[in-house]
Design a protein around this motif. Sequence first.
Motif, short mmCIF file in Angstrom:
data_model
loop_
_atom_site.label_atom_id
_atom_site.label_comp_id
_atom_site.label_asym_id
_atom_site.label_seq_id
_atom_site.Cartn_x
_atom_site.Cartn_y
_atom_site.Cartn_z
N GLN A 1 44.93 -35.33 17.27
CA GLN A 1 44.59 -35.55 15.87
C GLN A 1 44.03 -34.26 15.28
O GLN A 1 43.26 -33.56 15.93
CB GLN A 1 43.54 -36.65 15.72
N CYS A 2 44.44 -33.96 14.06
CA CYS A 2 43.90 -32.79 13.38
C CYS A 2 42.49 -33.13 12.86
O CYS A 2 42.33 -34.09 12.11
CB CYS A 2 44.80 -32.36 12.22
N LYS A 3 41.50 -32.34 13.27
CA LYS A 3 40.13 -32.59 12.84
C LYS A 3 39.53 -31.34 12.21
O LYS A 3 40.01 -30.23 12.41
CB LYS A 3 39.27 -33.05 14.02
N ILE A 4 38.49 -31.56 11.43
CA ILE A 4 37.79 -30.48 10.76
C ILE A 4 36.39 -30.38 11.36
O ILE A 4 35.65 -31.36 11.41
CB ILE A 4 37.68 -30.74 9.24
N ASN A 5 36.04 -29.19 11.84
CA ASN A 5 34.69 -28.94 12.33
C ASN A 5 33.87 -28.36 11.17
O ASN A 5 34.12 -27.24 10.72
CB ASN A 5 34.72 -27.98 13.51
N VAL A 6 32.91 -29.12 10.68
CA VAL A 6 32.14 -28.76 9.49
C VAL A 6 30.77 -28.24 9.91
O VAL A 6 30.08 -28.86 10.73
CB VAL A 6 31.97 -29.97 8.55
N LEU A 7 30.39 -27.07 9.37
CA LEU A 7 29.08 -26.49 9.62
C LEU A 7 28.20 -26.75 8.41
O LEU A 7 28.47 -26.26 7.31
CB LEU A 7 29.21 -24.98 9.88
N ILE A 8 27.12 -27.50 8.63
CA ILE A 8 26.26 -27.96 7.53
C ILE A 8 25.02 -27.08 7.47
O ILE A 8 24.25 -27.02 8.43
CB ILE A 8 25.88 -29.43 7.72
N PRO A 9 24.79 -26.38 6.35
CA PRO A 9 23.63 -25.49 6.24
C PRO A 9 22.34 -26.26 6.00
O PRO A 9 22.36 -27.45 5.66
CB PRO A 9 23.99 -24.62 5.03
N PRO A 10 21.19 -25.61 6.15
CA PRO A 10 19.91 -26.31 5.96
C PRO A 10 19.67 -26.77 4.52
O PRO A 10 18.78 -27.59 4.29
CB PRO A 10 18.87 -25.26 6.37
N THR A 11 20.46 -26.27 3.57
CA THR A 11 20.31 -26.72 2.18
C THR A 11 20.94 -28.08 1.94
O THR A 11 20.66 -28.72 0.93
CB THR A 11 20.96 -25.71 1.22
N ARG A 12 21.81 -28.54 2.85
CA ARG A 12 22.56 -29.77 2.62
C ARG A 12 22.09 -30.88 3.55
O ARG A 12 22.84 -31.40 4.37
CB ARG A 12 24.06 -29.52 2.78
N SER A 13 20.83 -31.26 3.42
CA SER A 13 20.28 -32.34 4.25
C SER A 13 20.87 -33.70 3.89
O SER A 13 20.64 -34.68 4.59
CB SER A 13 18.76 -32.40 4.10
N ASP A 14 21.64 -33.76 2.78
CA ASP A 14 22.24 -35.02 2.36
C ASP A 14 23.50 -35.36 3.15
O ASP A 14 23.99 -36.48 3.05
CB ASP A 14 22.59 -34.97 0.86
N ILE A 15 24.02 -34.42 3.93
CA ILE A 15 25.24 -34.68 4.72
C ILE A 15 24.83 -35.35 6.02
O ILE A 15 24.30 -34.73 6.94
CB ILE A 15 26.00 -33.37 5.01
N LEU A 16 25.07 -36.65 6.10
CA LEU A 16 24.64 -37.44 7.25
C LEU A 16 25.80 -38.09 8.00
O LEU A 16 25.65 -38.50 9.15
CB LEU A 16 23.68 -38.55 6.80
N HIS A 17 26.98 -38.17 7.36
CA HIS A 17 28.08 -38.97 7.91
C HIS A 17 29.39 -38.36 7.41
O HIS A 17 29.42 -37.69 6.37
CB HIS A 17 27.93 -40.42 7.42
N PRO A 18 30.51 -38.56 8.13
CA PRO A 18 31.79 -38.06 7.64
C PRO A 18 32.13 -38.49 6.22
O PRO A 18 32.84 -37.77 5.50
CB PRO A 18 32.79 -38.65 8.65
N CYS A 19 31.60 -39.64 5.77
CA CYS A 19 31.90 -40.06 4.39
C CYS A 19 31.28 -39.10 3.38
O CYS A 19 31.79 -38.94 2.27
CB CYS A 19 31.43 -41.49 4.14
N ASP A 20 30.16 -38.43 3.75
CA ASP A 20 29.55 -37.45 2.85
C ASP A 20 30.44 -36.21 2.74
O ASP A 20 30.55 -35.62 1.66
CB ASP A 20 28.17 -37.05 3.36
N VAL A 21 31.06 -35.83 3.86
CA VAL A 21 32.01 -34.71 3.83
C VAL A 21 33.22 -35.07 2.99
O VAL A 21 33.70 -34.28 2.17
CB VAL A 21 32.42 -34.33 5.27
N MET A 22 33.73 -36.27 3.18
CA MET A 22 34.87 -36.75 2.40
C MET A 22 34.56 -36.73 0.91
O MET A 22 35.39 -36.31 0.08
CB MET A 22 35.24 -38.16 2.86
N GLU A 23 33.35 -37.14 0.54
CA GLU A 23 32.96 -37.15 -0.87
C GLU A 23 32.95 -35.73 -1.44
O GLU A 23 33.39 -35.51 -2.57
CB GLU A 23 31.59 -37.80 -1.03
N ASP A 24 32.47 -34.77 -0.65
CA ASP A 24 32.45 -33.38 -1.12
C ASP A 24 33.86 -32.84 -1.30
O ASP A 24 34.12 -32.06 -2.23
CB ASP A 24 31.66 -32.52 -0.14
#
Length: 593
Positions: free
Chosen positions: A349-372
């Motif tokens: 499966q093609c997947k995306i490895n996302v690096l979340i910076p300290p400014t984005r504490s709101d990213i808690l779940h893949p659905c947050d990445v999808m929303e962005d």
Amino acid sequence: MPTVSVGRDRLFDALGQTYEDKEFEELCFRFGIELDAITTEKAIMRKEKHLTDNESTEDEEIIYKIEVPANRYDLLCLEGLAQALRIFEERQATPTYTLTNVTDQSVLKMHVKSETSSIRPFVVCAVLRGVTFDEVRYNSFIELQDRLHQNICRRRTLVAIGTHDLDTIQGPFTYEALPPSEIDFVPLKQVKSFRVDELMEFYKSDLKLKKYLHIIENSPVFPVIYDRDRTVLSLPPIINGAHSAITLETKNVFIECTATDLTKAKIVLNTMVTMFSGYCEKKFEVEPVEVLYSDGKSYVCPDLSLYEMEVSLSYINDAIGVSLEADEVTQLLKKMQLDAKKFDSADNQCKINVLIPPTRSDILHPCDVMEDVAIAFGYNEIPKRKPASIKPLGLNELSDLIRSEIAMNGFSEVLNWILCSYKENFSMLSRKDDKSSAVIIANPRSADFEVVRSSLMSGILKTVGHNKDHPKPIKIFEVGDIALLDDTKDVGARNCRQLAALYCGASSGFEIIHSLIDRVMEIVGTPFVAEGDCSGYYIKRADNPEFLSGRQANIIYKGKHIGTFGIVHPEVLNNFDIPDPCSYVELNVESFL
């Protein structure tokens, strides 16, 4: 959602571009925030003071009031808002935040005494070196603290922020909890020294600070932070000391956050240092502080490391309703401050490895990445489609059918609150709380909404009680959900769809309610059978306190108890101020599926 007020010209300078009001409103919409109002500072002051003079002058600064998501703490100040919009417009790359490389001997230390565990057990700290303040930056620094205190800090109950001029104090620091009579210092904006028990009395008349006194005033010990020379830095969560107050000339800022919630404290500290490290001599570099507890535990803060999250490309495309390639998704995520790389997982499966910076504490779940991804792609660009969920659920179709049939039997539908008072749910119905069925609301805002209803009966009776002068007979019904505790569910409770109907008139109308039950069973195709036969339904003598003894029955459907009907007990009617006799039925609709 929080509303942030920023000067239009200062914001445009930070963005490096000017906009017409409509253009900026469109930019805000595309980014997922909203330009709520355009006003001036003097107009805001006139409104706060209830003045009627609405005349404006050309030299008044234009203020944009921008509504931001409640979980985007990085957007609560001009610096974070401008940076996020620059990155979104692809005029700037996402900054890389780093910690200053300091030796174990030179790192600043905060020693935490064991007594603090009884009041505010956690503390995190950091240092901003070589900061350049001007009046605008200084005001933004103070305003961000206030906004965080009102938001994630929950009015300082969870986290309290203290900021200090590091050049006026000496490390190492100690975080202690002492009796108020033993703490003595000069608080911020005061010139004389106060003993803390006297200070608490003094601040009871302070409009701003008196609302925070309750957090610690009943505790035998108060939290306090000292430097090496026993100079008081702060009395969290009330006030800082005047000795270490920051000014426009401050170059090195020491930030401490005391808390009852360590996770939130780390988020608050990260937000403070990332938003203002851009003004440091070495941009985006923060000096760490080591926190040492009396039991030997320790940690270095802040933690500015990137958090990794794997998200499936198919999940993103399916949820949004688009067909994006992995490279397109990674480019879109960069506009939202998220660095990303594609890779193929073990199951191809093609997947995306996302690096979340300290400014984005709101990213808690893949659905947050999808929303962005959806925001960066543009909601207006998402092709319209008919959702697969457009087909109604079988339960809702059955509910609508029952509603229609009961209405044709002359009953009027009512809709009541799902929440009710504890008294209405139990004692007013002569029922006892067995502690195993009702969902109780913790810290309810109103005595009217303490319990998620475990029956429709209280709402129906309240409706009749408030309409007792209505011409008789009153024939009403409700089809709605109740909630019951259920340990097998991940949330600990489940919804149940119920049908309730009531007749109120000169006589009890028991036979009318009985005939309504027969009609409901007829439309769902269930015959009346002898007791013990599981092929249909029958009724069986019941003994419930809310009904008259000998005038009530349980409804048994295919061997299972699904409801009860009977003449409502006069004591229950009296509790709801109903003078006329009533008959009532309530049964579970889901049993018919």
